[in-house]
Motif scaffolding. Structure first.
Motif, PDB file in Angstrom:
ATOM      1  N   LYS A   5      35.960  37.300  29.421  1.00  0.00           N
ATOM      2  CA  LYS A   5      37.205  37.101  28.678  1.00  0.00           C
ATOM      3  C   LYS A   5      38.260  38.058  29.222  1.00  0.00           C
ATOM      4  N   LEU A   6      39.489  37.583  29.269  1.00  0.00           N
ATOM      5  CA  LEU A   6      40.625  38.423  29.633  1.00  0.00           C
ATOM      6  C   LEU A   6      41.708  38.159  28.603  1.00  0.00           C
ATOM      7  N   SER A   7      42.046  39.159  27.817  1.00  0.00           N
ATOM      8  CA  SER A   7      43.083  39.015  26.794  1.00  0.00           C
ATOM      9  C   SER A   7      44.470  39.046  27.431  1.00  0.00           C
ATOM     10  N   GLN A   8      45.421  38.437  26.770  1.00  0.00           N
ATOM     11  CA  GLN A   8      46.786  38.389  27.290  1.00  0.00           C
ATOM     12  C   GLN A   8      47.314  39.778  27.621  1.00  0.00           C
ATOM     13  N   ARG A   9      47.026  40.758  26.783  1.00  0.00           N
ATOM     14  CA  ARG A   9      47.531  42.122  27.015  1.00  0.00           C
ATOM     15  C   ARG A   9      46.950  42.759  28.277  1.00  0.00           C
ATOM     16  N   ASP A  16      55.833  37.751  42.519  1.00  0.00           N
ATOM     17  CA  ASP A  16      56.652  36.538  42.462  1.00  0.00           C
ATOM     18  C   ASP A  16      56.818  36.012  41.041  1.00  0.00           C
ATOM     19  N   GLY A  17      56.396  36.798  40.048  1.00  0.00           N
ATOM     20  CA  GLY A  17      56.548  36.406  38.652  1.00  0.00           C
ATOM     21  C   GLY A  17      55.319  35.776  38.032  1.00  0.00           C
ATOM     22  N   GLU A  18      54.264  35.604  38.808  1.00  0.00           N
ATOM     23  CA  GLU A  18      53.059  34.985  38.294  1.00  0.00           C
ATOM     24  C   GLU A  18      52.272  35.949  37.398  1.00  0.00           C
ATOM     25  N   HIS A  19      51.553  35.390  36.444  1.00  0.00           N
ATOM     26  CA  HIS A  19      50.675  36.162  35.567  1.00  0.00           C
ATOM     27  C   HIS A  19      49.243  35.891  36.038  1.00  0.00           C
ATOM     28  N   HIS A  20      48.525  36.937  36.424  1.00  0.00           N
ATOM     29  CA  HIS A  20      47.142  36.763  36.864  1.00  0.00           C
ATOM     30  C   HIS A  20      46.239  36.691  35.646  1.00  0.00           C
ATOM     31  N   LEU A  21      45.480  35.599  35.555  1.00  0.00           N
ATOM     32  CA  LEU A  21      44.592  35.362  34.434  1.00  0.00           C
ATOM     33  C   LEU A  21      43.161  35.692  34.856  1.00  0.00           C
ATOM     34  N   ILE A  22      42.198  35.020  34.299  1.00  0.00           N
ATOM     35  CA  ILE A  22      40.790  35.318  34.566  1.00  0.00           C
ATOM     36  C   ILE A  22      40.443  35.034  36.026  1.00  0.00           C
ATOM     37  N   ARG A  23      39.456  35.747  36.521  1.00  0.00           N
ATOM     38  CA  ARG A  23      39.011  35.636  37.914  1.00  0.00           C
ATOM     39  C   ARG A  23      37.498  35.513  37.925  1.00  0.00           C
ATOM     40  N   GLY A  24      36.999  34.578  38.706  1.00  0.00           N
ATOM     41  CA  GLY A  24      35.558  34.412  38.870  1.00  0.00           C
ATOM     42  C   GLY A  24      35.146  34.756  40.284  1.00  0.00           C
ATOM     43  N   GLN A  25      33.920  34.439  40.622  1.00  0.00           N
ATOM     44  CA  GLN A  25      33.430  34.723  41.972  1.00  0.00           C
ATOM     45  C   GLN A  25      34.056  33.799  43.013  1.00  0.00           C
TER      46      GLN A  25
END
Length: 104
Positions: A5-9, A16-25
């Motif tokens: 899980k990755l919370s918004q905070r 470039d303005g992108e928001h990095h969300l969850i990352r897998g293998q």
């Protein structure tokens, strides 16, 4: 350690303005949130493929010289190393999956 899980905070923002969300293998997600029209972005190539989904707004995406208009509900694909650029027509929110994962 695997992150389930990755919370918004805890998300990070890219240059470039992108928001990095969850990352897998094997893949990573990012969000373009309320990106404003700014004219054409320069052509670029990436070391990953991108699958995206438009939540709101409109954009033109040019991949390998072919231009498509993206609207809410459209999904899109940019192959690895393909020359591409986009132009936001109306304030855009879209989510993307990149494989292999990227921090860009």
């Amino acid at each position: 350690m695997t992150q389930y899980k990755l919370s918004q905070r805890d998300t990070t923002h890219g240059p470039d303005g992108e928001h990095h969300l969850i990352r897998g293998q094997h893949a990573s997600m990012r969000l373009w949130h309320r990106e404003e029209p700014q004219g054409d972005k320069p052509d670029t190539r990436a070391e990953y493929e991108t699958l995206g989904y438009v939540i709101s707004g409109r954009a033109e995406l040019t991949v390998d010289g072919e231009t498509v208009t993206l609207e809410p509900g459209d999904s899109y694909y940019v192959p690895m190393n393909a020359p591409h650029h986009y132009r936001i027509l109306e304030t855009l929110t879209a989510v993307e999956v990149n494989t292999p994962p990227t921090s860009k």
